[in-house]
Design an enzyme around this catalytic site. Structure first.
Site, short mmCIF file in Angstrom:
data_model
loop_
_atom_site.label_atom_id
_atom_site.label_comp_id
_atom_site.label_asym_id
_atom_site.label_seq_id
_atom_site.Cartn_x
_atom_site.Cartn_y
_atom_site.Cartn_z
N SER A 41 0.84 -1.19 0.00
CA SER A 41 0.00 0.00 0.00
C SER A 41 0.88 1.24 0.00
O SER A 41 1.60 1.50 0.97
CB SER A 41 -0.89 -0.03 1.25
OG SER A 41 -1.36 1.26 1.53
N LYS A 80 30.87 -1.46 3.64
CA LYS A 80 30.95 -1.42 5.11
C LYS A 80 31.92 -2.49 5.57
O LYS A 80 31.73 -3.66 5.26
CB LYS A 80 29.55 -1.64 5.70
CG LYS A 80 29.54 -1.80 7.20
CD LYS A 80 28.13 -2.01 7.74
CE LYS A 80 28.17 -2.38 9.21
NZ LYS A 80 26.86 -2.73 9.75
N LEU A 335 10.01 -6.85 10.25
CA LEU A 335 9.60 -6.27 11.52
C LEU A 335 8.37 -6.96 12.11
O LEU A 335 8.16 -6.91 13.31
CB LEU A 335 9.37 -4.77 11.34
CG LEU A 335 10.63 -4.00 10.90
CD1 LEU A 335 10.30 -2.56 10.53
CD2 LEU A 335 11.70 -4.03 12.00
C1 LIG Z 1 15.22 2.87 13.76
C2 LIG Z 1 15.49 1.67 12.92
C3 LIG Z 1 16.74 1.50 12.32
C4 LIG Z 1 17.01 0.34 11.57
N1 LIG Z 1 18.26 0.16 11.03
C5 LIG Z 1 18.56 -1.03 10.44
C6 LIG Z 1 19.83 -1.29 9.91
O1 LIG Z 1 20.72 -0.44 9.92
N2 LIG Z 1 20.07 -2.50 9.36
C7 LIG Z 1 19.11 -3.46 9.29
O2 LIG Z 1 19.39 -4.57 8.82
N3 LIG Z 1 17.86 -3.20 9.71
C8 LIG Z 1 17.56 -2.03 10.29
N4 LIG Z 1 16.30 -1.79 10.73
C9 LIG Z 1 15.25 -2.76 10.44
C10 LIG Z 1 14.78 -2.56 8.99
O3 LIG Z 1 14.30 -1.26 8.82
C11 LIG Z 1 13.69 -3.56 8.65
O4 LIG Z 1 14.08 -4.85 9.02
C12 LIG Z 1 13.40 -3.56 7.18
O5 LIG Z 1 13.20 -2.27 6.71
C13 LIG Z 1 12.19 -4.39 6.88
O6 LIG Z 1 11.01 -3.72 7.21
P1 LIG Z 1 9.66 -4.42 6.80
O7 LIG Z 1 9.68 -4.67 5.35
O8 LIG Z 1 9.45 -5.57 7.72
O9 LIG Z 1 8.55 -3.33 7.18
P2 LIG Z 1 8.08 -1.98 6.45
O10 LIG Z 1 9.17 -1.28 5.77
O11 LIG Z 1 7.31 -1.23 7.51
O12 LIG Z 1 7.06 -2.48 5.33
C14 LIG Z 1 5.75 -2.85 5.63
C15 LIG Z 1 4.98 -3.00 4.33
O13 LIG Z 1 3.69 -3.50 4.62
C16 LIG Z 1 2.74 -2.72 3.92
N5 LIG Z 1 1.47 -2.77 4.64
C17 LIG Z 1 1.26 -2.62 5.95
N6 LIG Z 1 -0.07 -2.69 6.22
C18 LIG Z 1 -0.69 -2.91 5.04
C19 LIG Z 1 -2.04 -3.04 4.65
N7 LIG Z 1 -3.04 -2.95 5.54
N8 LIG Z 1 -2.31 -3.24 3.37
C20 LIG Z 1 -1.32 -3.32 2.43
N9 LIG Z 1 -0.03 -3.19 2.74
C21 LIG Z 1 0.28 -2.98 4.03
C22 LIG Z 1 3.36 -1.34 3.88
O14 LIG Z 1 2.79 -0.54 2.88
C23 LIG Z 1 4.80 -1.70 3.57
O15 LIG Z 1 4.93 -1.92 2.19
C24 LIG Z 1 16.00 -0.63 11.42
C25 LIG Z 1 14.73 -0.43 11.98
C26 LIG Z 1 14.48 0.69 12.74
C27 LIG Z 1 13.13 0.87 13.35
#
Ligand SMILES: Cc1cc2nc3c(=O)[nH]c(=O)nc-3n(C[C@H](O)[C@H](O)[C@H](O)COP(=O)(O)OP(=O)(O)OC[C@H]3O[C@@H](n4cnc5c(N)ncnc54)[C@H](O)[C@@H]3O)c2cc1C
Length: 516
Positions: A41, A80, A335
């Site tokens: 989304s 890195k 996450l």
């Molecule tokens: C402060 C911080 C620093 C970080 N630094 C590092 C780092 O240096 N190195 C590292 O390895 N990791 C790091 N991380 C972790 C890293 O950011 C995540 O592991 C990575 O970005 C994966 O995120 P994600 O895809 O799980 O979630 P998100 O990026 O949040 O993606 C979630 C997805 O789900 C979709 N979604 C949610 N709800 C719905 C819905 N109802 N309908 C349709 N789609 C939906 C969203 O649109 C999005 O596309 C960090 C995290 C934080 C919080």
């Protein structure tokens, strides 16, 4: 394929986790039968942080056949060689956690045992003088250790820094090329099968329904399927890892990017500094019980090295892990499966590892619980290994200048970590159990860097001729130094191999290989 084979895999979420899963599953399930669909989304967006990685990502790229130079050029990426920790063990102190190795082992004895023995005889440089990665990093140098590299260059491991949103974009292009379907839309409902409570379909805001046999929940902290629907539970680690907020802001690069991440401890948390080709990523990770959001933002802005390029963004999280990473027909990744915290840049690796384990334990429509349980056990072990290593940084400190550090220094740590500390404190022993992520070099770098000084070294080290050991150590040290001095600067290497450029015209595949 048979009547039990998984037909439809549905990935919910298009952040780093979603697109990594889509790219890998698209490639590995290319069997003419299984279909992979990703729903994301734009309205909700992604978390937009997560820009530092660890060396196993090289393997992920290789698995997918991704050209490293193209990947770096497309993501504003840089190299890195490790993490520099500033003010962790005490204010004004610094140490380096390098990728790769410290020195060479001699006659079956770990290098650090020989180093510690020699340190009893004379004043020694920091152990990082015996790490190829650390010596190159300190001089801003980089050369890619190709398959033909010889010692000591072959001891250098590296990872990447990149722009998180460009990385998701890059993987999206790859995934769509290997046949993954992308659906844009916001999921507003999740339907369960009445017979067994497995997820049957998700419904989008415009009424479309997407059905699946296997769902990968990559929806970020909200855990749309795994928690909001299946209530898999969350183990909260805040009592060990009290940071629960972050503020992120990019700034202009003050000069050529350094080939390492820097983590600088502050009074109630720490600040990351991740140099990309085009900008510097910065963020303050802190405990909201010890500092207000406004104060934390001021600390961050006061410590930037260049002009901020955007308004600071505030993020909230709870450190911990999903109790069941895989529940029924939903596997959580990224996450949604938990968050240790970003100090050792492990989250992207946890995604990569989850994908590899899912491929190795890929179910069919009968969902044999033994596969699910094995996956959950392996992910739990991995999360706990990372947790212990990160806790070590907070706990092993002499800092007593704030309530935050007093709490971290005096807290009781998990038994598994205490055992490791006790073994090291006695005779500097480190044992890697099972599939533990961090190897001896990592534990030694952080333990010594944070002043866990071993009382003795291994008795077997005394069996080696002292003068020969001293001469071997000196030869190694000079070898690292001379090899680093012969490398190009990271900026030169990037300019030659992987400088960022616009995506059109199409990127050309090329690889300069080793550039010692
Ligand atoms: C402060 C911080 C620093 C970080 N630094 C590092 C780092 O240096 N190195 C590292 O390895 N990791 C790091 N991380 C972790 C890293 O950011 C995540 O592991 C990575 O970005 C994966 O995120 P994600 O895809 O799980 O979630 P998100 O990026 O949040 O993606 C979630 C997805 O789900 C979709 N979604 C949610 N709800 C719905 C819905 N109802 N309908 C349709 N789609 C939906 C969203 O649109 C999005 O596309 C960090 C995290 C934080 C919080």
């Amino acid at each position: 394929m048979n009547e039990h084979s998984i037909r439809n895999v549905v990935i919910v979420g298009g952040g780093t986790a979603g697109w990594m899963a889509a790219a890998a599953l698209g490639r590995y399930l290319d069997n003419g039968y299984t279909k992979v669909t990703l729903i994301e989304s734009e309205e909700i967006g992604t978390i937009g942080v997560g820009e530092a990685t660890i060396p196993p990502l090289i393997t992920f790229n290789k698995m997918l056949g991704i050209n490293e130079n193209e990947f770096l050029a497309a993501t504003q990426g840089s190299f890195k060689l490790g993490i520099e920790f500033v003010n962790w063990s005490g204010i004004g102190e610094r140490y380096f956690h390098p990728f790769g190795f410290h020195g060479h082992d001699l006659q079956g004895l770990h290098f650090h045992q020989l180093y510690l023995r020699e340190r009893k005889r004379r004043v020694m440089q920091d152990i990082s003088a015996w790490s190829m990665s650390a010596v190159a990093a300190a001089r801003g140098r980089f050369a890619r250790p190709g398959p033909e590299a010889t010692l000591p260059l072959s001891q250098m491991l590296y990872a990447f820094h990149f722009d998180a949103s460009l990385y998701a974009k890059f993987l999206r292009t790859y995934a769509e090329q290997v046949g993954v379907d992308r659906v844009e839309g916001k999921i507003v409902d999740v339907s369960l099968r009445s017979a067994d409570g497995f997820v049957e379909s998700v419904t989008l805001a415009d009424g479309r329904k997407v059905e699946g046999d296997l769902f990968i929940d990559c929806s970020g902290f909200r855990g749309l399927l795994i928690e909001q629907k299946l209530q898999a539970g969350y183990e909260d680690w805040t009592h060990w890892l009290p940071c629960d907020r972050a503020i992120a802001v990019p700034c202009a690069n003050p000069g050529d990017p350094d080939p390492f991440t820097r983590a600088t401890a502050h009074k109630s948390g720490w600040q990351w500094r991740i140099p990309l080709q085009s900008r510097m990523g910065n963020g303050h990770v802190y405990s909201s019980a010890h500092i207000s959001d406004d104060e934390a933002e001021k600390v961050l802005l006061d410590n930037l090295e260049g002009e901020p390029l955007q308004d600071p963004r505030r993020l909230t999280f709870t450190t911990g892990r999903r109790k069941l990473a895989w529940s029924r027909n939903v596997v959580s990744m990224g996450l949604s499966s938990g968050f240790v915290e970003p100090l050792e840049s492990t989250s992207i690796h946890l995604i990569q590892s989850g994908i590899a384990k899912l491929i190795a334990l890929f179910p069919d429509k009968r969902f044999n619980p033994v596969e699910r349980d094995e996956y959950n056990k392996q992910m739990q072990d991995l999360f706990e290994d990372v947790r212990d290593f990160v806790i070590l940084h907070y706990h092993a400190t002499t800092r007593d200048d704030s309530d935050f550090w007093n709490q971290c220094r005096t807290m009781t740590v998990p038994d598994s970590l205490q055992h490791k500390i006790d073994l090291f404190r006695a005779k500097a022993r480190v044992f890697r159990e099972g599939f533990e992520l961090f190897a001896t070099t990592s534990w030694v770098a952080v333990m010594l860097g944070q002043h866990i000084v071993p009382e003795e070294y291994e008795p077997a080290a005394d069996a080696l001729d002292a003068d020969k050991v001293a001469a071997a150590l000196e030869e190694m040290r000079i070898g690292y130094l001379e090899t680093a001095q012969a490398m190009p600067s990271q900026a030169e290497f990037i300019a030659r191999c992987c400088a960022a450029r616009p995506p059109e015209p199409a990127l050309k595949s090329f690889d300069f290989g080793a550039m010692a």
